[in-house]
Scaffold this active site. Sequence first.
Site, mmCIF file in Angstrom:
data_model
loop_
_atom_site.group_PDB
_atom_site.id
_atom_site.type_symbol
_atom_site.label_atom_id
_atom_site.label_comp_id
_atom_site.label_asym_id
_atom_site.label_seq_id
_atom_site.Cartn_x
_atom_site.Cartn_y
_atom_site.Cartn_z
ATOM 1 N N HIS A 201 0.851 -1.357 -0.290
ATOM 2 C CA HIS A 201 0.627 0.081 0.088
ATOM 3 C C HIS A 201 0.879 1.097 0.647
ATOM 4 C CE1 HIS A 201 -3.252 -3.137 0.537
ATOM 5 N NE2 HIS A 201 -3.841 -1.524 -0.010
ATOM 6 N N GLU A 443 -11.164 -10.630 -4.999
ATOM 7 C CA GLU A 443 -9.664 -11.003 -4.407
ATOM 8 C C GLU A 443 -9.496 -12.171 -3.599
ATOM 9 O OE1 GLU A 443 -8.828 -7.487 -2.667
ATOM 10 O OE2 GLU A 443 -10.864 -7.824 -1.351
ATOM 11 N N CYS A 514 -9.524 -3.842 -10.433
ATOM 12 C CA CYS A 514 -9.179 -2.289 -9.751
ATOM 13 C C CYS A 514 -7.787 -2.575 -8.833
ATOM 14 C CB CYS A 514 -9.978 -1.623 -8.704
ATOM 15 S SG CYS A 514 -10.824 -2.841 -7.743
HETATM 16 C C1 PEP Z 1 -6.758 -5.700 -4.414
HETATM 17 O O1 PEP Z 1 -6.384 -5.981 -3.738
HETATM 18 O O2 PEP Z 1 -6.007 -5.505 -5.860
HETATM 19 C C2 PEP Z 1 -7.181 -3.745 -4.122
HETATM 20 C C3 PEP Z 1 -8.339 -3.139 -5.100
HETATM 21 O O3 PEP Z 1 -7.302 -4.184 -2.699
HETATM 22 P P1 PEP Z 1 -5.824 -3.564 -2.095
HETATM 23 O O4 PEP Z 1 -4.966 -3.214 -3.085
HETATM 24 O O5 PEP Z 1 -6.751 -1.880 -1.662
HETATM 25 O O6 PEP Z 1 -6.238 -4.017 -1.238
HETATM 26 MG MG MG Z 2 -7.248 -5.862 -1.525
#
Ligand code: PEP
Ligand code: MG
Length: 594
Positions: A201, A443, A514
Amino acid sequence: MPAAPASVERIFRGVAVSPGVRQGRVVILGRSAAIADDHKISETDVPAELKRFEQALVATRQQIQEAQRQVLARMGAGEAQIFDMHLLVLEDPVVNEEVLRLIERDHCNAAHAYQTVAERYATSLAGVEDEYLRERATDMRDVAHRVLSHLLDGGHDHDLRRLLKEPCIVVAHDLAPSQTAQLEHDKVLGFATDVGSRTSHTAIMARSMKIPAVVGLKNITSSLRTGDYVLLDGINGLIIVNPSDQTLFQYGELATRQQSLGERLREMRALPAVTLDGHRIILSGNIENADDIPAILESGAEGVGLFRTEYLFINHERLPDEEEQLAAYSAVAAALKPAPVVIRTLDLGGDKFRSHTDVPDEMNPFLGWRAIRFCLEERDLFRAQLRAILRASIHGNVKLMYPMISGLNELEQANALLEECKAALRAAGTPFDEGLEVGIMVETPSAALIADALARRTRFFSLGTNDLIQYSLAVDRTNEKIAHLYEPTHPAIIRLIKLTVDSAHARGNWVGVCGEMAGDLALVPLLLGLGVDELSAAPATVPEMKHLIRRLNLREARALAEFALQCESAHEILGRCAQLAHDAAPELFPELRR
Ligand code: PEP
Ligand code: MG
């Protein structure tokens, strides 16, 4: 080996996570988290080094006493007691005399000497049967961290706003998402870290904040010193110390090429993302808060494919209440109306922590109390968010999405709470969009495998490939040691994506992506060929994605997907993907011949 003269160019290679090239002076943060380097000091420096060590002990003592005072006032004597133990550990004569001896006799630098001795004691304490003594290992490490921070960083805390005065390149062992969120554009030219990966992140935030970054540089914190002059190349993943004239010339040329590409991209901002053979795809942006609205508008994105609402909860003194959330969600919905805004409910946990509530430490945070699991227990918090999203829905085209769904039961529980919130709003006469679409992130591998059942209960899917890859391949997305195993083109991932897309389409639902895979230019043709309807990525990446899509043929993308579904080698699939993307738009893949 003789040390290189200060002005010699040196190159460090890592993982490029946020594009851009910047030059400037380095500021090293939190070196104490890394290994203190073991350079020797000269005989004449011994008295000064002994003094420095004593001063670090004095400063640490003051720091612990201050922390004790604060905890006593806020939480009481019981909690403050732990610091008595820390003071005892700090003043342990056996440890400190051994450190003094290493400095005097072996000419060790104080940080290395202290780290060696403290870690040896901590390791042997951690191995004993007695629980009380075992816990002293944690105290030892905690105290050592403080002492080392005085010896290596001058005892600065990690409050970046206070620490960074001039524009600089921040170099750290690691940066937590909450620290990255504190980086300010005018102070931080870019950042580089020892550890990290493309889908952590911290990296995702760097891209969204348009701060060039290179991670996974292994030992950059111990190789550089505060004040070094470096060039950070966030396109090729390089840190170049003391760049030569020739290097600077090459980068000057790259900057000119990038500038003219940028102008071309800006010109086609308002055009649709349509392939040469007429296939239309939706391009959306990922955002973290309402401040990202201008970035979405500038990028030419057709809405928000992922609003990571947990960032409203990070680095704030207290939880944002329903009204504050309503303000943020409504502002985005109204600014982008009639374009869709997919608001994802809270995805706290994993590598994203709340600053003000206690999420307990877990052995496997990514497999733990995270996202929907957390919300289904913290029901008041969840209800407040659901109500805020429902109320915001009248201001634009809002869609609601749950993260981390791993089975039907979670979806049903979440929907039951949503229905409860709707009923309460209706009873109170509070308007909301009765047709609000509800979807889920796919996911987890389990969600992909039961996508048919989930599709019957939802209106859309968004593939969270960051997590889908980590869970399917059992590869921690933030761990650079196993980054080579984190393969988006692994045949298992391609099959799971295909299964998800087909299950959604069989019900007439749409599917987006995403995760970071969506913004990886080499992989855009593959995702198109697999049939996804929407791609959502960092706004800064959207213009390049559009440029590429407008130079692709769906026919070729489908042939690529068919090849990928048959092929057994992730490496071969990636090679074909990169080739197709590169052939279509070579200008998007700038490389320096080094
Ligand atoms: C993902 O897991 O691809 C996603 C978009 O969510 P995050 O990156 O916030 O876990
Ligand atoms: Mg995710």
